[in-house]
Design an enzyme around this catalytic site. Structure first.
Site, short mmCIF file in Angstrom:
data_model
loop_
_atom_site.label_atom_id
_atom_site.label_comp_id
_atom_site.label_asym_id
_atom_site.label_seq_id
_atom_site.Cartn_x
_atom_site.Cartn_y
_atom_site.Cartn_z
N ALA A 119 0.80 -1.22 0.00
CA ALA A 119 0.00 0.00 0.00
C ALA A 119 0.84 1.27 0.00
CB ALA A 119 -0.93 -0.01 1.21
N ASN A 175 1.35 -3.30 8.16
CA ASN A 175 2.36 -4.13 7.49
C ASN A 175 3.32 -3.26 6.67
OD1 ASN A 175 1.70 -7.21 7.79
ND2 ASN A 175 -0.25 -6.15 7.65
N HIS A 203 -0.71 7.28 3.88
CA HIS A 203 0.62 6.93 4.36
C HIS A 203 1.58 8.04 3.96
CE1 HIS A 203 -0.78 2.91 5.29
NE2 HIS A 203 -1.22 2.77 4.06
N1 LIG Z 1 1.94 -5.10 2.96
C1 LIG Z 1 0.95 -4.26 2.74
O1 LIG Z 1 1.15 -3.15 2.22
C2 LIG Z 1 -0.44 -4.64 3.10
C3 LIG Z 1 -0.73 -5.81 3.75
N2 LIG Z 1 -2.01 -6.16 4.02
C4 LIG Z 1 -2.27 -7.44 4.67
O2 LIG Z 1 -2.67 -8.36 3.67
C5 LIG Z 1 -3.47 -9.39 4.26
C6 LIG Z 1 -4.72 -9.65 3.41
O3 LIG Z 1 -5.55 -8.50 3.43
P1 LIG Z 1 -7.11 -8.65 3.13
O4 LIG Z 1 -7.34 -9.56 1.98
O5 LIG Z 1 -7.66 -7.27 3.08
O6 LIG Z 1 -7.60 -9.38 4.46
P2 LIG Z 1 -8.97 -10.20 4.65
O7 LIG Z 1 -9.14 -10.32 6.13
O8 LIG Z 1 -10.07 -9.59 3.86
O9 LIG Z 1 -8.67 -11.64 4.02
C7 LIG Z 1 -7.77 -12.55 4.58
C8 LIG Z 1 -8.36 -13.94 4.48
O10 LIG Z 1 -7.38 -14.89 4.91
C9 LIG Z 1 -7.97 -15.71 5.94
N3 LIG Z 1 -6.93 -16.15 6.87
C10 LIG Z 1 -6.38 -15.47 7.90
N4 LIG Z 1 -5.48 -16.24 8.54
C11 LIG Z 1 -5.46 -17.43 7.89
C12 LIG Z 1 -4.74 -18.64 8.09
N5 LIG Z 1 -3.87 -18.78 9.11
N6 LIG Z 1 -4.96 -19.67 7.24
C13 LIG Z 1 -5.86 -19.56 6.22
N7 LIG Z 1 -6.59 -18.45 6.00
C14 LIG Z 1 -6.38 -17.38 6.83
C15 LIG Z 1 -8.97 -14.78 6.60
O11 LIG Z 1 -9.90 -15.51 7.39
P3 LIG Z 1 -10.48 -14.75 8.74
O12 LIG Z 1 -11.33 -13.64 8.25
O13 LIG Z 1 -11.23 -15.81 9.45
O14 LIG Z 1 -9.27 -14.27 9.51
C16 LIG Z 1 -9.59 -14.13 5.38
O15 LIG Z 1 -10.53 -14.96 4.75
C17 LIG Z 1 -3.75 -8.92 5.69
O16 LIG Z 1 -2.85 -9.56 6.59
C18 LIG Z 1 -3.45 -7.45 5.63
O17 LIG Z 1 -3.11 -6.91 6.87
C19 LIG Z 1 -3.06 -5.37 3.63
C20 LIG Z 1 -2.81 -4.18 3.01
C21 LIG Z 1 -1.49 -3.68 2.74
O1 LIG Z 2 -3.56 -1.11 3.19
C1 LIG Z 2 -3.00 -0.24 3.87
O2 LIG Z 2 -3.21 0.99 3.73
C2 LIG Z 2 -1.97 -0.62 4.87
C3 LIG Z 2 -2.27 -1.83 5.63
O3 LIG Z 2 -3.40 -2.17 5.87
C4 LIG Z 2 -1.14 -2.61 6.14
O4 LIG Z 2 0.01 -2.22 5.89
O5 LIG Z 2 -1.38 -3.62 6.80
#
Ligand SMILES: NC(=O)C1=CN([C@@H]2O[C@H](COP(=O)(O)OP(=O)(O)OC[C@H]3O[C@@H](n4cnc5c(N)ncnc54)[C@H](OP(=O)(O)O)[C@@H]3O)[C@@H](O)[C@H]2O)C=CC1
Ligand SMILES: O=C([O-])CC(=O)C(=O)O
Length: 252
Positions: A119, A175, A203
């Site tokens: 992001a 993250n 951000h």
């Molecule tokens: N690096 C970056 O810049 C960013 C990172 N992220 C991260 O990316 C990830 C995905 O985001 P997003 O799709 O919006 O999240 P969501 O919560 O919409 O989707 C994640 C899915 O993965 C499932 N899940 C969680 N833990 C496990 C596990 N151990 N095994 C199998 N399935 C699992 C969740 O189930 P349940 O709902 O039951 O937990 C959910 O269905 C998040 O961790 C988020 O914080 C997001 C944005 C920016």
């Molecule tokens: O999507 C974003 O803006 C940032 C975020 O959630 C993350 O880093 O986990």
């Protein structure tokens, strides 16, 4: 066409599946059966709620879009199976012991842990910090209170400190700060704010060093299904995958 296994069938998983033009999603895995099945139907893949069965499928790379917990649980097994892994929940790598072990395993098996820019913008050239360490590296993140599942009447700072501490408290929201630190070679300082007056996830990156000074502001549109996650994060993964086999590599 590159074959991928998708780990996580939530908001980002759905966006990836909806735009999977240059990739083939072979199998999807989630702890929630309905989510895995729904996504599998969308991209003509097979759905799994059992990780070991998922790993039996024929794909060369796993794309993690699940959680910090999922990275801790499964990343090593993915690498040991002889596949690269794209890690969106990069906060898992804030744990130095875990990170070093994972990097060691990747080196042993000759596979890669790929961290998308997610992001934020600017990870590419912030890597200059590995050669010329920045004196200042600060991420100021401001989100609408709903993104953090809270209510707030006014703009409020809810965390100030280091990225590796912030991610423990907000594993679904910060993250990006861990990714920033991994790129620049030092733990980033973080300010996390909620502001009821905004609709975007903002951000702001501040860096200073012998190269000069940097200010980057990203005003991200929240994803349709998860306001905590910016839409750009899913686009960033799609772009990483699209460029994996491109002979022309742009950016540091
Ligand atoms: N690096 C970056 O810049 C960013 C990172 N992220 C991260 O990316 C990830 C995905 O985001 P997003 O799709 O919006 O999240 P969501 O919560 O919409 O989707 C994640 C899915 O993965 C499932 N899940 C969680 N833990 C496990 C596990 N151990 N095994 C199998 N399935 C699992 C969740 O189930 P349940 O709902 O039951 O937990 C959910 O269905 C998040 O961790 C988020 O914080 C997001 C944005 C920016
Ligand atoms: O999507 C974003 O803006 C940032 C975020 O959630 C993350 O880093 O986990």
């Amino acid at each position: 066409m590159i074959k991928i296994g998708l780990l996580g069938c939530g908001n980002v998983g759905r966006i990836i599946a909806a735009h999977a033009e240059s990739i083939q999603i072979v199998a999807v895995f989630d702890i929630i059966p309905g989510r895995a099945e729904e996504l599998a139907a969308l991209c003509h893949a097979r759905a799994y709620t059992d990780f070991d069965a998922f790993m039996q499928e024929d794909f060369s790379i796993v794309v993690e879009a699940a959680s910090v917990d999922a990275v801790r649980r499964y990343a090593e097994a993915v690498l040991r199976s002889g596949r690269d892994i794209v890690v969106l929940s990069v906060g898992a790598l804030a744990d130095v012991e875990f990170r070093e072990r994972l990097i060691e395993v990747a080196g042993e098996v000759g596979k890669k842990i790929r961290i998308p820019s997610g992001a934020i913008i600017g990870l590419d050239n912030l890597k200059i910090g590995q050669i010329s360490p920045p004196e200042k590296l600060l991420l100021r993140t401001t989100k609408p209170p709903a993104s953090l599942g809270m209510a707030a009447g006014t703009r409020t700072e809810i965390f100030k400190g280091l990225a590796h501490d912030c991610i423990k408290l907000y594993p679904k929201n910060i993250n990006v700060a861990v990714a920033l630190g991994l790129a620049a070679g030092r733990d980033a300082d973080v300010e996390l704010w909620v502001d009821p007056g905004i609709e975007r996830n903002i951000h702001e990156i501040f860096a200073e060093g012998d190269f000069g000074d940097i200010y980057v502001r990203v005003r991200n549109v929240p994803s349709p299904d998860n306001p905590a996650t910016s839409y750009m994060a899913a686009l960033s993964i799609l772009t990483l995958l699209k460029n994996l086999e491109n002979p022309l590599v742009v950016g540091t």
